[in-house]
Design a protein around this motif. Structure first.
Motif, PDB file in Angstrom:
ATOM      1  N   ARG A 175      26.145  41.733  -3.841  1.00 39.75           N
ATOM      2  CA  ARG A 175      27.557  41.538  -4.153  1.00 39.75           C
ATOM      3  C   ARG A 175      28.127  42.700  -4.944  1.00 39.75           C
ATOM      4  N   GLU A 229      27.632  48.148  -3.989  1.00 41.64           N
ATOM      5  CA  GLU A 229      27.844  47.094  -4.985  1.00 41.64           C
ATOM      6  C   GLU A 229      28.964  47.435  -5.968  1.00 41.64           C
ATOM      7  N   HIS A 281      20.621  36.952  -5.191  1.00 39.43           N
ATOM      8  CA  HIS A 281      21.306  38.099  -4.589  1.00 39.43           C
ATOM      9  C   HIS A 281      20.811  39.432  -5.173  1.00 39.43           C
TER      10      HIS A 281
END
Length: 472
Positions: free
Chosen positions: A30, A247, A352
């Protein structure tokens, strides 16, 4: 290679595979790196233990106080040129992986594999082990003062620190970034504790150590290249944000801003810290000191000097954390490109984080820590860092002509990458000239990447154990 189908029960998921089931939420790395976090990654990784312990390589080789400050500033400007070049690369090629990705895009998989190969087998494990050893030594120093710290205690503390960094990076990107911000501020606080009293004394008239600062008789022209070599190493780390581009929030704006702000902060910190040192200590005292910041603190702050090793240990922990956070993404991307076992491109479905890519360095680093000659390995391989960074920046110039239509939200004048790439190749030449044996051994080690590429990547009949890893 066959990707493992993923469901919500699987802790790891192969990244970006449309055939891998239909989970409720897309599993990917993310975008959690904001501008502040980007600045903390760069600043917190560049500023390690060196500025506190032994910032004397430049003074020794430049020959005078004034010339050493000129070299610190000049190296900062040259490093800024490299950082600006990487800002263009990072905003035009929006993939993580840093040097590896840019060499792959410009010159193809063979050259990129060689870069990744030497990073994995030597440069990164040895570099991480050296930073971790410094952490282990300085975190224990206040406990054992005034005696020396036993080697076995250092290695145990080093292993604990390394394990903590690995665990942190495996568990949460957000917490890794938050702790990196905290550690970066602790470094800046330590530097401020040095700069403020030093500059205060300077304004009060303590200028005797700056008299004849550019005395011609003491300047070593023959040593200036080595002084620049030391300075460029001190600034190394400005490229780490480019390893995590995917990211970064709004990379077109965040990457160039974070790089420019970080380089200005580091240049000011390095230059003013040295000014503070020279205000309190003579050049001879600085060269004779084993730990400059400790000597500085003893002269000005008395018993507070006991706290300096703790600040240095925190600084080392921050460098380890930022380095591992960035480097793991290079292995993640190399796996995604098919140049490492596919398990390394898998992401933990709940946390994640690229868990396998984070922990892959752990056993290699521990092996080198307990069995290898770390410093010899670094001597063998250090010139390769500058060679491949120079190649990546040459790739920027090359793609200006081969891919003129590539979107470039941030574009630098061509002389900036040209000057910086020449600087990198000069440093490679300097390594060959000053230490031909170690450099030659390092070059020979890097050439093992050629047969490795053809065995593991190019050949259709790969070793069975590699096929099994790739199919995991």
């Amino acid at each position: 290679a066959v990707r493992t189908p993923s469901t919500q029960k699987d802790p790891l998921k192969s990244n970006g595979d449309p055939s891998a089931g239909a989970p409720e939420e897309k599993v990917e790395l993310r975008k959690k790196v904001t501008l502040l976090r980007g600045i903390s990654i760069i600043t917190g990784t560049i500023i390690g233990a060196g500025i506190f312990i032994s910032p004397k390589g430049i003074l020794k080789n430049s020959g005078s106080v004034g010339m050493s400050l000129v070299v610190w500033i000049a190296c900062g400007i040259l490093s800024l040129f490299g950082a600006l070049s990487y800002a263009e690369l990072g905003t035009s090629i929006k993939k993580s992986g840093g040097h590896y990705t840019y060499i792959l895009e410009a010159f193809g998989p063979q050259v990129a594999f060689m870069r990744m190969w030497v990073d994995m087998i030597a440069i990164r494990p040895a570099g991480l082990a050296v930073i971790a050893l410094a952490f282990g030594r300085y975190i224990l120093e206040p406990i054992f003062m005034p005696c020396g710290v036993p080697e076995i205690a250092i290695k145990l503390a080093t292993t604990i620190g390394l394990t903590a960094v690995m665990y942190l990076n495996s568990m949460s990107v957000s917490w890794t970034a938050r702790i990196q911000i905290f550690l970066t501020f602790s470094k800046l606080l330590t530097i401020a504790i040095i700069i403020v009293p030093g500059v205060y004394l300077l304004f009060k008239g303590e200028t005797k150590n700056f008299e004849n600062a550019f005395e011609v008789n003491t300047i070593h022209l023959s040593g200036l290249p080595l002084a620049f070599y030391s300075g460029m190493f001190a600034y190394a780390g400005w490229f780490y944000l480019n390893f995590v581009t995917e990211e970064v929030e709004n990379p077109e704006r965040t990457v160039p801003l974070a790089i420019c702000i970080s380089m200005v902060i580091v240049m000011i910190c390095y230059t003013m810290t040295n000014v503070a040192y020279y205000t309190v200590m003579s050049a001879e005292e600085l060269l004779a000191s084993d730990a400059v910041a400790v000597t500085f603190a003893e002269k000005l702050m008395g018993n507070f000097s006991v706290a300096v090793p703790v600040f240095v240990a925190l600084s080392c922990f921050g460098s380890m954390n930022g380095c591992l956070f960035a480097i793991s993404r290079m292995f993640f991307v190399a796996s995604r490109e098919g140049q490492l076992p596919e398990v390394l491109s898998m992401i933990h479905i709940r946390r994640h984080t690229p868990l396998p890519a984070v922990i892959v360095l752990y056993p290699i680093t521990l092996l080198i820590l307990f069995l290898g000659d770390i410093y010899s390995l670094l001597n063998f391989m250090s010139f390769l860092r500058w060679l491949f960074i120079g190649v990546a920046v040459i790739g920027l110039i090359y793609m200006r002509y081969t891919r003129p239509d590539m979107p470039r939200p941030f574009k630098v004048p061509i002389f900036i990458p040209a000057v910086f790439s020449l600087t990198c190749f000069f440093m490679v030449f300097l390594s060959l000239y000053s230490d031909p044996i170690n450099t030659g051994i390092g070059f020979a080690i890097s050439l093992t990447g050629i047969p490795a590429y053809y065995i593991f990547i190019h050949c259709e009949r790969k070793p069975k154990w590699f096929q099994k890893l790739s199919e995991t």
